[in-house]
Design a protein around this motif. Structure first.
Motif, short mmCIF file in Angstrom:
data_model
loop_
_atom_site.label_atom_id
_atom_site.label_comp_id
_atom_site.label_asym_id
_atom_site.label_seq_id
_atom_site.Cartn_x
_atom_site.Cartn_y
_atom_site.Cartn_z
N ARG A 58 0.87 -1.18 0.00
CA ARG A 58 0.00 0.00 0.00
C ARG A 58 0.90 1.23 0.00
O ARG A 58 2.03 1.16 0.51
N PRO A 59 0.42 2.33 -0.53
CA PRO A 59 1.23 3.55 -0.50
C PRO A 59 1.64 3.91 0.93
O PRO A 59 0.83 3.84 1.85
N GLY A 60 2.91 4.21 1.14
CA GLY A 60 3.41 4.59 2.45
C GLY A 60 3.79 3.43 3.35
O GLY A 60 4.32 3.62 4.43
N GLN A 61 3.50 2.22 2.92
CA GLN A 61 3.82 1.05 3.71
C GLN A 61 5.31 0.76 3.58
O GLN A 61 5.85 0.75 2.49
#
Length: 74
Positions: A58-61
């Motif tokens: 996921r974005p930012g993971q």
């Protein structure tokens, strides 16, 4: 729905609209499953393990390497 014709050799051409919708290309493998009610399900067997790379992010993971993962206990 799309129609196709079976040849004397048992071959058929998958209609263009179906090939495009499934993303099928020459050489792709197909799986046919006959159900008890007479229905036949055809699935494209085109996924390779490499195709799934990154599918759980996921974005930012943060990225976690295999060596950093803790084994599940249970």
């Amino acid at each position: 729905m799309a129609d196709a014709t079976l040849t004397a050799k048992g071959q058929t051409t998958i209609p263009k609209e179906i090939r495009e919708r499934l993303g099928l290309e020459a050489g792709d493998k197909l799986v046919f499953t006959a159900l008890s009610d007479g229905t036949v399900v055809m699935r494209a067997k085109t996924r390779r393990l490499l195709d799934l790379a990154g599918s759980l992010t996921r974005p930012g993971q943060p990225v976690v390497g295999v060596d950093e993962m803790k084994p599940l206990r249970g």
